[in-house]
Every structure is written in C-alpha cells, then in structure tokens.
Design an enzyme around this catalytic site. Structure first.
Site, PDB file in Angstrom:
ATOM      1  N   GLU A  96     -14.965  27.972   0.915  1.00  0.00           N
ATOM      2  CA  GLU A  96     -13.782  27.789   0.926  1.00  0.00           C
ATOM      3  C   GLU A  96     -13.002  29.185   0.895  1.00  0.00           C
ATOM      4  OE1 GLU A  96     -12.624  24.666   1.028  1.00  0.00           O
ATOM      5  OE2 GLU A  96     -14.340  23.823   0.843  1.00  0.00           O
ATOM      6  N   HIS A 103      -6.868  32.331   6.756  1.00  0.00           N
ATOM      7  CA  HIS A 103      -5.422  32.193   6.587  1.00  0.00           C
ATOM      8  C   HIS A 103      -4.731  33.520   6.586  1.00  0.00           C
ATOM      9  CE1 HIS A 103      -1.890  30.647   3.857  1.00  0.00           C
ATOM     10  NE2 HIS A 103      -1.380  31.156   5.074  1.00  0.00           N
TER      11      HIS A 103
END
Length: 228
Positions: A96, A103
């Site tokens: 994760e 990003h």
C-alpha cells in the site's frame, strides 16, 4: 456457447484464486516477522525512507480492506495488518505504501487510473441497470439503445480493470525491493513468503480483469447478433 464456457471457467478459476489467496494470507499472517515491526511501523518507515511525510497511516475496519487513498493521501490498513507483526502484514503494508510512492512520483499508470475514476464511478452505477433492461428491450422490442449504453459502460470498467494491473504489479515490486533492502524481511523464507502473498493478491486482479473482459465479449456478441 464458447462465451458461456469461458464465463463458467473464469468463475470457477476466480473462486479458486480467492480461496488460495485467503489461505496464503492466513498462512503468512501466522509467520512472525523477525524484525518485530508492526504493519503500521513498517508503513511509516517505508514512507519516511522515500521522503514522504504528508501521508497518514490509519486503521480501517474489516478484513483485507487495505488500500491507499490518493484523494486524502492516507494508507488505510485493516486491523490485522495495522497491528500485525507477521510476514503478511509486512507485505501488505509495504504494498500500500508502494501506491503512495507511485502517487508522490507521479507514476504514469496511477495517474491514468486516477483520471479514469470519475468516469468509472458513473459507468459502474449504470452498467447493471442498462444491461439488464437493455437485454429485455432488445429481445422484446429490438430496441438496442440501452444495451449499447450498457456495453459502452462495461467497456469503460473493463479498461479500468486492465489499467489497474500495472499499478498493482509495480506497487508489489516496490514493496518487495524495499522490504529486502531495508532488511525488514530476514532470510529467504520471510522474503519468499512476502513475495508469495503479493503474487496471489495480484492474481485476484488478473482474474477480475479477465472476468470483466469475458463478460464484455458476451454482451458485445449479443449486441452485434441483434444488429445483424
């Protein structure tokens, strides 16, 4: 007949993969991590090692509910992963965080996927209704408009499923590389366990994409058959 066989086959394979993934997760959840770090601590360290300090790590309810939310820049970990000190917890939390790093570094596939989200949200809401009613109208009145809209919406969600694949594979690649270089997973057993867990998680996305494609082909074939 051929599409029906594919649909049934994909459905069976999907159930097998889901069962296999849950068993693998359970197995590696019971394998203690030598470093003794929790999933939350691992996530924090991986983010800081990547010079990311503006992403929050929070615990969310549920099992296998782990995800990264780019909208509010949060790594969301299920309680078993957030508090867990196992190989599975390490693999999932690092994965994760891999999305958070994507990003932060403007990873192109993640940007493309994020740009598709508004359109996919609309398509997901209308696809079931338009396909169900569209098939009935096509059969009883030969009106194909709603079926055409349904197939178009399904095509959007199918493309999204395939765009998701490189995003997931890359996040796992980043996670495994960091777990090894940061010495979080000690020895081949722990590292191979993390790799195996993430492999089966990735397989669920592959099967989901193939299932979406076969379903799209089924309705597209129905639409083209009605137009002839």
């Amino acid at each position: 007949m051929g599409i029906w066989v594919l649909l049934i086959g994909i459905g069976i394979i999907s159930m097998i993969v889901q069962w296999r993934f849950k068993n693998k997760f359970k197995k590696y959840s019971e394998m203690p991590l030598s470093s003794g770090l929790s999933g939350a601590e691992i996530a924090q360290k991986m983010l800081h090692d990547s010079d990311i300090y503006d992403v929050k790590i929070i615990s969310v309810e549920g099992q296998l509910t782990d995800h990264y939310n780019p909208a509010d820049r949060t790594v969301n970990l299920s309680p078993e992963v957030y508090h867990g000190r196992s190989v599975a917890a390490a693999a999932v939390s690092a994965h994760e965080c891999g999305h958070a790093i994507q990003h932060a570094t403007a990873y192109s596939w993640l940007q493309f996927r994020s740009a598709m989200v508004p359109m996919v949200n609309v398509a997901s809401r209308v696809v079931q209704f338009t396909l169900m009613i569209g098939v009935m109208l096509a059969i009883f009145s030969n009106n194909l408009l709603l079926l055409q809209i349904g197939v178009a919406a399904l095509a959007v969600t199918t493309v999204f499923s395939f765009v998701t694949l490189p995003v997931e594979f890359d996040a796992s690649k980043r996670a495994l590389a960091w777990l090894e270089t940061a010495n979080i997973t000690h020895g081949r057993e722990e590292h191979d366990g993390a790799k195996d867990a993430l492999k089966w998680a990735a397989m669920t996305y592959v099967i989901a994409a193939l299932s979406a494609l076969v379903t799209l082909l089924y309705y597209a074939q129905m639409l083209l058959g009605r137009r002839d």
